[in-house]
Design an enzyme around this catalytic site. Structure first.
Site, PDB file in Angstrom:
ATOM      1  N   GLU A 135       1.142  -1.884  -0.330  1.00 12.99           N
ATOM      2  CA  GLU A 135       0.150  -0.148   0.332  1.00 12.99           C
ATOM      3  C   GLU A 135       1.225   1.207   0.066  1.00 12.99           C
ATOM      4  O   GLU A 135       0.205   1.805  -0.816  1.00 12.99           O
ATOM      5  CB  GLU A 135      -0.924   0.084   1.045  1.00 12.99           C
ATOM      6  N   HIS A 183      -6.410  -6.072 -11.199  1.00 12.01           N
ATOM      7  CA  HIS A 183      -5.182  -7.151 -10.342  1.00 12.01           C
ATOM      8  C   HIS A 183      -4.639  -8.612 -10.527  1.00 12.01           C
ATOM      9  O   HIS A 183      -3.537  -8.760  -9.869  1.00 12.01           O
ATOM     10  CB  HIS A 183      -6.026  -7.105  -8.551  1.00 12.01           C
TER      11      HIS A 183
END
Length: 538
Positions: free
Chosen positions: A352, A444
């Site tokens: 992240e 993703h």
């Protein structure tokens, strides 16, 4: 083919296209690399040059001491004809440095208005010689940049759209002034422009606190209709606040006066607080020790009531719409918000935080192939950090798994050594390559190609007809870091096919990281094995 989707902790983006073919529907193709003793050339499907890189120990064009920006400008003028562009259409956007080199980014404009994603990147060696030049450009020329719709007519629309999407009040978001731009969807597809270029108003929206998220919206400057929406919904000096499984408000942000643990402060009795603190520190150390990159200075935030730049997190939090306890974690550019037990995964936290790093380096657009590479780079540095920080579970059975330390309710979300375990592609021709309409699924799932390349580069192995000797994590990290700093915002896997080998050879020339020409030969095998030069299906 049906694709089994998993609950994903990571950046999620929603892209809506109106009146245009999806930019996910067309993808780049590159002919086999042409190489000689001095240069490696990559071309697009129409035969236009998209990248030129020097062999290790050489330069494409000699430089001399002095201003890197001026040198890069001269290099671009000399090579613009090879790329089929007018050097005068490009201006310097950013100059940065990496070990042994300077990176100069050029932005293309038409009629004084920038073309989104149309960038050329010049990498200069320590003597300001040209090591490589690559990127994307639009064929749009001689167009009127006079909008039929005025910016004032769009005021508040983007903010309202993102507020509704995030289920927050509009005044929880800031909306920047609209700016004119050209939008050429072919750039992100890595294909030649085909007359689809539109004049648009670009409007950026950012959250004021930990609530909600922002992004960017493009509006047709002729009609005012929405053309493209890129939502920055991001899911994963320190300040950690514990709210003990209570709901956080729309103005929640961790400030010094409310912090459970501040930088240098005593260990907390709350495990989640210490996990967040330690793993923020581990990720920061990874970037500082390997690349001399200061996370706090670049992606840390200030806040009302706390003007000190910090990496901030709220742990054991509940957020409306996610339930309580909240089985998730997210980053929105201001800080991290963790549900109970979700601050324990070192690879996910590093993943992240790397999204913030990407925003400040290559700024990869979160859509199409550039979005898949964005996700992959977060996985790569997340896992490289995980495997070198001495924390968490790094046993052989989970060595290349993403999220092995997440709560059991989520568990492992991806495999980098074998992406197909989770129905992700390990090469461009894989039947798992996603071609559907969901941008979240696209970025993703198709990140698997880059993930497989990162695994092979570090550990090696035999795959798809190539037997690769691994370089180890330290050398592989340097190559990917150089790539992160030199990719264009609209990068495709075809561009990565050029940039990874070029990065290796530039590091050899600069004497950085102990890399050798033999190592670069292994990188060549990696990009061939994962077929980054091929055209994805669909």
């Amino acid at each position: 083919m049906g694709v089994r989707l998993r609950r994903i902790v990571g950046v999620t983006a929603l892209v809506t296209l109106t009146g245009l073919a999806s930019i996910n529907a067309a993808h780049a193709a590159v002919d086999p690399q042409q190489q000689d003793n001095t240069a490696r050339v990559t071309r697009d499907p129409a035969g236009r040059v998209t990248g030129i890189a020097a062999a290790a120990g050489r330069s494409l064009r000699a430089g001399h001491s002095g201003d890197a920006a001026a040198q890069a400008t001269a290099h671009l003028a000399a090579y613009a004809g090879r790329f089929g562009v007018d050097a005068k259409a490009f201006t310097i956007d950013k100059v940065s440095t990496v070990p042994g080199a300077s990176v100069v980014r050029f932005q293309q404009s038409v009629a004084g208005v920038p073309v989104l994603g149309a960038e050329l990147v010049a990498v200069l060696d320590s003597a300001n010689g040209l090591a490589s030049l690559h990127g994307h450009s639009s064929t749009a020329t001689n167009r009127s940049a006079t909008p039929a719709v005025k910016a004032g007519a769009l005021r508040g629309k983007a903010r309202a759209a993102f507020a509704a999407e995030a289920d927050v009040a509009a005044d929880a978001l800031d909306e920047d002034a609209a700016r004119l731009a050209w939008f050429d969807p072919a750039i992100w597809a890595g294909t030649p422009s085909q007359g689809q270029v539109k004049l648009v108003w670009s409007v950026k929206v950012e959250p004021k606190s930990l609530a909600g998220w922002g992004g960017e919206m493009l509006f047709d400057a002729a009609s005012g209709t929405e053309v493209l929406r890129i939502s920055h919904k991001r899911e994963i000096n320190r300040a950690i606040c514990d709210v003990n499984s209570s709901y956080v408000s729309t103005s929640a942000v961790c400030v010094a006066r409310n912090a459970t643990r501040l930088e240098g402060g005593p260990v907390s009795s709350v495990v989640d607080v210490n996990d967040a603190y330690d793993l923020f520190g581990a990720t920061s150390s990874f970037y500082q020790n390997n690349f001399g990159y200061d996370l706090t200075a670049t992606i840390g935030s200030t806040s009302k009531g706390d003007s000190v730049r910090r990496l901030r997190a709220i742990v054991r939090a509940c957020v409306l719409g996610y339930g309580c306890p909240m089985e998730n974690a997210f980053w929105n550019g201001k800080g991290m918000t963790f549900g109970a037990g979700f601050a324990s995964a070192d690879d996910v936290i590093a993943h992240e935080l790397t999204h913030g790093v990407t925003e400040h380096t290559s700024n990869l657009t979160y859509s199409s192939q550039s979005g898949a590479i964005n996700e992959s780079i977060s996985d790569i540095f997340g896992e490289y950090s995980d495997l070198t920080n001495g924390l968490g579970n790094d046993s052989a059975g989970v060595r290349w798994d993403m999220g092995e330390d997440l709560p059991a309710s989520i568990g492992v979300i991806r495999s980098m050594s074998d992406p197909t375990r989770y129905a992700d592609p390990d090469k461009v021709s894989s039947p798992y390559w996603y071609v559907g309409a969901s941008t979240s699924a696209y970025v993703h799932i198709n990140s698997g190609v880059g993930n497989k390349a990162a695994f092979l580069m570090a550990d090696g192995g035999t795959f798809n007809g190539q037997t690769i000797t691994g370089l180890g994590l330290a050398k592989a990290s340097q190559i990917w870091w150089r790539a992160e700093n030199t990719l264009t915002s609209s990068a495709t896997y075809a561009e990565l096919y050029t940039v990874l080998p070029a990065s290796c050879r530039a590091l050899v020339t600069a004497g950085v990281g102990g890399l050798t020409s033999a190592d670069c030969a292994e990188v060549d095998k990696v990009v061939r094995a994962t077929e980054m030069n091929l055209t994805p299906r669909g």
